[in-house]
Scaffold this motif. Structure first.
Motif, short mmCIF file in Angstrom:
data_model
loop_
_atom_site.label_atom_id
_atom_site.label_comp_id
_atom_site.label_asym_id
_atom_site.label_seq_id
_atom_site.Cartn_x
_atom_site.Cartn_y
_atom_site.Cartn_z
N VAL A 142 0.85 -1.19 0.00
CA VAL A 142 0.00 0.00 0.00
C VAL A 142 0.88 1.25 0.00
O VAL A 142 1.80 1.37 0.82
N ASN A 143 0.62 2.15 -0.92
CA ASN A 143 1.37 3.41 -1.01
C ASN A 143 1.10 4.23 0.26
O ASN A 143 -0.07 4.39 0.65
N PRO A 144 2.13 4.78 0.91
CA PRO A 144 1.89 5.63 2.09
C PRO A 144 1.15 6.94 1.76
O PRO A 144 0.66 7.61 2.65
N TRP A 145 1.10 7.28 0.46
CA TRP A 145 0.37 8.49 0.04
C TRP A 145 -1.10 8.18 -0.21
O TRP A 145 -1.43 7.11 -0.72
N PRO A 156 2.00 1.50 -4.90
CA PRO A 156 3.26 2.25 -4.78
C PRO A 156 4.07 2.19 -6.07
O PRO A 156 5.18 2.69 -6.12
N GLY A 157 3.52 1.54 -7.12
CA GLY A 157 4.30 1.28 -8.32
C GLY A 157 5.04 -0.04 -8.18
O GLY A 157 5.05 -0.67 -7.12
N GLY A 158 5.66 -0.46 -9.29
CA GLY A 158 6.36 -1.74 -9.24
C GLY A 158 7.53 -1.77 -10.21
O GLY A 158 7.70 -0.85 -10.98
N SER A 163 10.19 -1.45 -1.68
CA SER A 163 11.35 -0.57 -1.45
C SER A 163 10.90 0.89 -1.38
O SER A 163 11.26 1.62 -0.46
N ALA A 164 10.09 1.31 -2.36
CA ALA A 164 9.65 2.70 -2.43
C ALA A 164 8.74 3.07 -1.26
O ALA A 164 8.89 4.12 -0.64
N ALA A 165 7.79 2.17 -0.94
CA ALA A 165 6.85 2.43 0.16
C ALA A 165 7.57 2.49 1.50
O ALA A 165 7.29 3.35 2.34
N ALA A 166 8.53 1.57 1.71
CA ALA A 166 9.27 1.54 2.98
C ALA A 166 10.10 2.80 3.17
O ALA A 166 10.18 3.35 4.27
N ALA A 188 9.49 5.11 -7.48
CA ALA A 188 10.03 6.33 -6.85
C ALA A 188 9.13 7.52 -7.16
O ALA A 188 8.81 8.33 -6.28
N ALA A 189 8.70 7.63 -8.42
CA ALA A 189 7.82 8.73 -8.83
C ALA A 189 6.48 8.67 -8.09
O ALA A 189 5.93 9.70 -7.69
N PHE A 190 5.94 7.46 -7.90
CA PHE A 190 4.64 7.28 -7.24
C PHE A 190 4.67 7.55 -5.74
O PHE A 190 3.62 7.73 -5.13
N THR A 191 5.86 7.54 -5.13
CA THR A 191 5.95 7.66 -3.67
C THR A 191 6.72 8.90 -3.20
O THR A 191 6.99 9.04 -2.01
#
Length: 493
Positions: A142-145, A156-158, A163-166, A188-191
């Protein structure tokens, strides 16, 4: 987010060196953050608290002896694609059920040699095949945004979604990731984080589970440009065990930050203005151009004419290599085994049960394009297109362009379980439209957060550079970051 977990790698490193905080204290803060959030975010598939505390204690001892490494005591999350000795390594696939390797990947070994601490293994799309982190055997991240005024859960993207969400949720100071067609830059762009796919060969692929061997490359996801530069310095190396790794000195990437952009030429490719691109992406791109112009760079229009063929060519080359690489997962030596009446039946049953839908789809596509009647029509043609894509970039760089600025994604993060995307895999593949060319040409590409859309969700800009000129990307991205500011999600978890 505690005070300790809100520190960047650079800030934490300074405090550790000044003996203001201890590595064990910093590690404990992250372990507590993971315990509180992971049930909701699902970023980690395995947490290794005992190992982390043991590594942190050793870091504190080295600080006391004055023998600290470049990442001494910095707690990191590791994508589940990197082999970690005696620790869960499954590429988030059931086919590798309970697999714990007896060896360490070169990239993670480099990080441990520099004193980093392992918090655990991060969720990802199964075998790195996906743009949303929904194909994982362990469920979606789940994206933190969240969008303004909405409680909808976003991807969060893939594939490096864990990695990006954490990193965005401050559940690690930084993370390893991999990029085959955009799997570092898109999440990275999504988070609202920074992700760099280095030049092919800059980081060893040894001990990293293969998806498409001529496209895969490891890189970091971090909270800002400086942290990404610090991490890449430690991750990159030549490696006798990977003959595609390149024997070139690894620069001090951090030293490039703050350098002037005067005299630089930034290329703007007309082919990246695609039909149906949201106005907000176009506005963001224009804003990025203005920031770089204000910093003294010259903006030039360029053409990359074969860009329009990149996505179809990529979705021939990558599945072809995947079908070959994934043939080794057969239930004989390790991982899942489903018994059958004979060995062929066991192979079929094991692979049918162990691989998810998207992985099966790509294996089937790859096997088809490599088959005797279609090899020339598909695979060979795709490789020729790949050569032309690479040549487009070479001509632009030969004409004096130092870096290329494009959007990172065609939109901000979308909802988990988006029905339209779930029903049409090709629509999901279009998320990679701005990123796949970089892998096809083996170039470095970096995504840096540049703004928020009308829903309050982060958007990234992508910088593409010449081979092994990651320093140029870091110094250029730093200018964008200074102008745009940093982006952190409001805590709801």
């Amino acid at each position: 987010m505690s005070e300790l977990t809100s520190l960047t790698i650079a800030e934490a490193r300074a405090k550790l060196a000044a003996k203001e905080i201890k590595a064990v204290e910093l590690t404990d803060a992250y372990i507590q953050a993971i315990e509180a959030a992971n049930d909701v975010i699902n970023a980690y598939v395995t947490v290794t608290p005992e190992k982390a505390r043991e590594m942190a204690k050793a870091s504190d001892a080295r600080y006391a002896e004055g023998k600290a490494g470049a990442l001494e005591g910095i707690p990191l999350g590791i994508k589940d694609l990197f082999a970690t000795r005696d620790v869960h390594t499954q590429a988030c696939s059931d086919i590798l059920n309970r697999f714990k390797p007896k060896y360490e990947s070169t990239v993670t070994q480099n990080l441990w040699d520099d004193g980093a601490v392992m918090l655990g293994k991060l969720n990802m799309d199964e075998f790195a095949m996906g743009s949303s982190n929904e194909t994982s055997h362990y469920g979606p991240v789940v994206n933190p945004w969240k969008a303004k005024g909405s409680d909808e859960k976003l991807v969060p993207g893939g594939s490096s979604g864990g990695s990006a969400a954490a990193v965005a949720a401050h559940l690690c100071a930084g993370a390893t990731a991999t990029d085959t067609g955009g799997s570092i830059r898109q999440p990275a762009a999504f988070t609202g984080t920074v992700g760099i796919k280095p030049t092919y060969g800059r980081c060893s692929r040894w001990g990293t589970i293969a998806f498409a061997s001529s496209l895969d490359q490891a890189g970091p996801i971090a909270r800002d440009v400086r942290d990404a530069a610090i991490l890449l310095k430690s991750m990159a190396s030549v490696d006798a065990k990977d003959t595609t790794s390149v024997d070139l000195p690894v620069p001090d990437y951090e030293a490039a930050l703050g350098q002037s952009l005067k005299g630089m030429k930034i290329g703007i490719p007309k082919e990246y203005r695609v039909d149906g691109m949201p106005g907000e992406i176009e506005t963001l791109w224009s804003q990025g151009i203005s920031w770089l112009k204000d910093a003294g760079a010259e903006i030039v229009d360029i053409s990359l004419p074969h860009t329009k063929y990149a996505l179809p060519a990529y979705y021939i080359v990558a599945p072809a290599e995947a079908s070959s690489n994934l043939a080794r997962y057969d239930g004989v030596r390790y991982g899942l085994r489903v018994d059958g009446k004979d060995i062929a039946d066991m192979y079929e049953k094991t692979r049918a049960a162990g691989f998810g839908t998207e992985v099966k789809r790509r294996i089937m596509i790859g096997t088809y394009v490599l088959s005797a009647g279609y090899y020339d029509a598909y695979y060979l043609q795709a490789q020729k297109v790949r050569t032309l894509i690479k040549r487009d970039f070479e001509l632009a760089f030969h004409a004096g362009v130092d870096a290329i600025l494009t959007p990172a994604t065609p939109s901000s993060a979308f909802a988990i379980g988006d029905k339209e995307l779930a029903a049409d895999p090709v629509k999901m593949y279009l998320n990679d439209i701005f990123t796949v060319t970089v892998n096809m040409a083996g170039l470095p590409g970096l995504s840096v957060p540049a703004g928020l859309d009308s829903k309050g969700l982060p958007l990234g800009l992508q910088l593409i550079g010449k081979p092994f000129e990651e320093e140029t990307l870091f110094k250029t991205a730093h200018v964008i970051e200074q102008a745009a500011g940093k982006f952190t999600p409001a805590k709801w978890w």
